[in-house]
Write a protein that holds these residues in place. Structure first.
Motif, PDB file in Angstrom:
ATOM      1  N   GLY A 199       0.810  -1.212   0.000  1.00  0.00           N
ATOM      2  CA  GLY A 199       0.000   0.000   0.000  1.00  0.00           C
ATOM      3  C   GLY A 199       0.842   1.259   0.000  1.00  0.00           C
ATOM      4  O   GLY A 199       0.564   2.214  -0.742  1.00  0.00           O
ATOM      5  N   LEU A 200       1.897   1.286   0.805  1.00  0.00           N
ATOM      6  CA  LEU A 200       2.788   2.444   0.835  1.00  0.00           C
ATOM      7  C   LEU A 200       3.486   2.612  -0.504  1.00  0.00           C
ATOM      8  O   LEU A 200       3.652   3.736  -1.009  1.00  0.00           O
ATOM      9  N   GLY A 201       3.903   1.490  -1.095  1.00  0.00           N
ATOM     10  CA  GLY A 201       4.547   1.557  -2.404  1.00  0.00           C
ATOM     11  C   GLY A 201       3.620   2.075  -3.477  1.00  0.00           C
ATOM     12  O   GLY A 201       4.017   2.888  -4.324  1.00  0.00           O
ATOM     13  N   SER A 202       2.372   1.641  -3.450  1.00  0.00           N
ATOM     14  CA  SER A 202       1.415   2.102  -4.462  1.00  0.00           C
ATOM     15  C   SER A 202       1.085   3.572  -4.293  1.00  0.00           C
ATOM     16  O   SER A 202       0.660   4.240  -5.236  1.00  0.00           O
TER      17      SER A 202
ATOM     18  N   GLN B 169       5.997  -7.613  -5.092  1.00  0.00           N
ATOM     19  CA  GLN B 169       4.620  -7.112  -5.110  1.00  0.00           C
ATOM     20  C   GLN B 169       4.568  -5.592  -4.952  1.00  0.00           C
ATOM     21  O   GLN B 169       3.697  -4.935  -5.520  1.00  0.00           O
ATOM     22  N   VAL B 170       5.509  -5.027  -4.182  1.00  0.00           N
ATOM     23  CA  VAL B 170       5.605  -3.568  -4.083  1.00  0.00           C
ATOM     24  C   VAL B 170       5.895  -2.973  -5.458  1.00  0.00           C
ATOM     25  O   VAL B 170       5.270  -1.987  -5.889  1.00  0.00           O
TER      26      VAL B 170
ATOM     27  N   ALA C 282     -11.274  -9.290   8.550  1.00  0.00           N
ATOM     28  CA  ALA C 282     -10.671  -8.363   7.594  1.00  0.00           C
ATOM     29  C   ALA C 282      -9.693  -9.093   6.683  1.00  0.00           C
ATOM     30  O   ALA C 282      -9.115 -10.127   7.037  1.00  0.00           O
ATOM     31  N   ALA C 283      -9.497  -8.537   5.503  1.00  0.00           N
ATOM     32  CA  ALA C 283      -8.397  -8.944   4.633  1.00  0.00           C
ATOM     33  C   ALA C 283      -7.182  -8.088   4.995  1.00  0.00           C
ATOM     34  O   ALA C 283      -7.333  -6.937   5.418  1.00  0.00           O
ATOM     35  N   PRO C 284      -5.974  -8.608   4.868  1.00  0.00           N
ATOM     36  CA  PRO C 284      -4.783  -7.820   5.205  1.00  0.00           C
ATOM     37  C   PRO C 284      -4.747  -6.469   4.495  1.00  0.00           C
ATOM     38  O   PRO C 284      -4.323  -5.459   5.070  1.00  0.00           O
ATOM     39  N   GLU C 285      -5.226  -6.444   3.254  1.00  0.00           N
ATOM     40  CA  GLU C 285      -5.201  -5.213   2.460  1.00  0.00           C
ATOM     41  C   GLU C 285      -6.020  -4.095   3.092  1.00  0.00           C
ATOM     42  O   GLU C 285      -5.792  -2.911   2.805  1.00  0.00           O
TER      43      GLU C 285
ATOM     44  N   GLY D 256      -4.878   1.003   3.808  1.00  0.00           N
ATOM     45  CA  GLY D 256      -5.437   2.351   3.699  1.00  0.00           C
ATOM     46  C   GLY D 256      -5.261   3.170   4.964  1.00  0.00           C
ATOM     47  O   GLY D 256      -4.784   4.316   4.913  1.00  0.00           O
ATOM     48  N   PRO D 257      -5.613   2.623   6.133  1.00  0.00           N
ATOM     49  CA  PRO D 257      -5.376   3.364   7.377  1.00  0.00           C
ATOM     50  C   PRO D 257      -3.901   3.701   7.591  1.00  0.00           C
ATOM     51  O   PRO D 257      -3.580   4.781   8.095  1.00  0.00           O
TER      52      PRO D 257
END
Length: 255
Positions: free
Chosen positions: A28-31, A52-53, A221-224, A228-229
């Motif tokens: 998420g940070l990479g995206s 994946q990043v 929850a899913a890890p993904e 966002g948070p």
């Protein structure tokens, strides 16, 4: 609004990033544009996180480390700064809750208690100490500690884990006071997330259903959903947030 979540030019270290929540947050940070340094003890698993990043549009470098060892943490941040010139974001996600540390209070071996706190609490504090040296040298930065609903309420048979996560929430608040305004320090308290971390517990149909019954959103929850948070708290979108613990728990009765 898009610019507020943009992490382009930021360097982020994510501990416990070889799988699960840590890997999802690294991606998420990479995206969002960050250069990401995922770290954990197993280098081969980290390489998959980096892949994946990069697939998400980010840049990554895997560095293996053990957050419970001060020398290893020193080397992690020294190499990160050597490669990328600084550190802007730290996500403390490394954690453990081994089966050997579960049980009634009188049955817990103190070595297992110490082992859990060494990673979940002492390790996070140690990484924050080392990161702060670099965060304060730049334009400020952000630390995001991955706590748990177990840091907000009591859970049976998980005493070392509960102690470590309550401690992590506490030091989040105290570090935020001492390092303001230069470094923002916040925590995320996930509820139950579908990862290898809780696979064994969820093998029991009765335990799975009991946990779902206590979760208003009626699912895990899913890890993904933790990414966002984390991006919010690390970015300018969360620029006026510090010393907070954001629950991401599907409505679990943890407040």
């Amino acid at each position: 609004m898009e610019q507020q979540f943009d992490l382009s030019g930021e360097v982020a270290v994510v501990t416990g990033a070889s799988r699960g929540i840590g890997r999802a947050i690294a991606i998420g940070l990479g995206s969002a544009g960050a250069t990401v340094v995922p770290t954990a003890r197993t280098k081969s698993d980290l390489e998959e996180t980096v892949s994946q990043v990069e697939a998400a549009g980010g840049t990554g470098l895997a560095i293996s480390s053990d957050v419970s060892e001060e020398e290893s943490v020193d080397e992690l941040f020294e190499r990160t700064v050597e490669e990328f010139g600084g550190v802007d974001i730290l996500v403390n996600n490394a954690g453990m809750n081994p089966e050997s540390a579960l049980g009634k209070p009188e049955t817990i071996e103190i070595e297992r208690f110490d082992q859990t706190l060494a990673v979940n609490l002492r390790g996070a504090f140690l990484c924050a100490q080392k990161a702060a040296e670099y965060l304060q040298d730049g334009d400020g930065g952000a630390i995001v500690n991955i706590a748990s609903v177990a840091g907000l309420v009591g859970l049976p048979r998980q005493h070392p884990y509960v102690a470590s996560k309550h401690g992590l929430v506490g030091v989040t608040k105290s570090m935020a006071l001492d390092w303001a305004p230069d470094v923002r320090v916040n925590a995320i308290a996930p509820g139950y997330v579908e990862t290898e971390f809780i696979d064994e517990a969820l093998e029991s149909d009765s335990i799975r259903q009991s946990l779902l019954d206590q979760t208003p959103l009626d699912r895990f929850a899913a890890p993904e959903e933790m990414a966002g948070p984390a991006v919010f708290l690390a970015s300018e979108a969360g620029s006026y947030v510090t010393g907070s613990c954001l629950t991401v728990d599907g409505g679990w009765p943890s407040k």
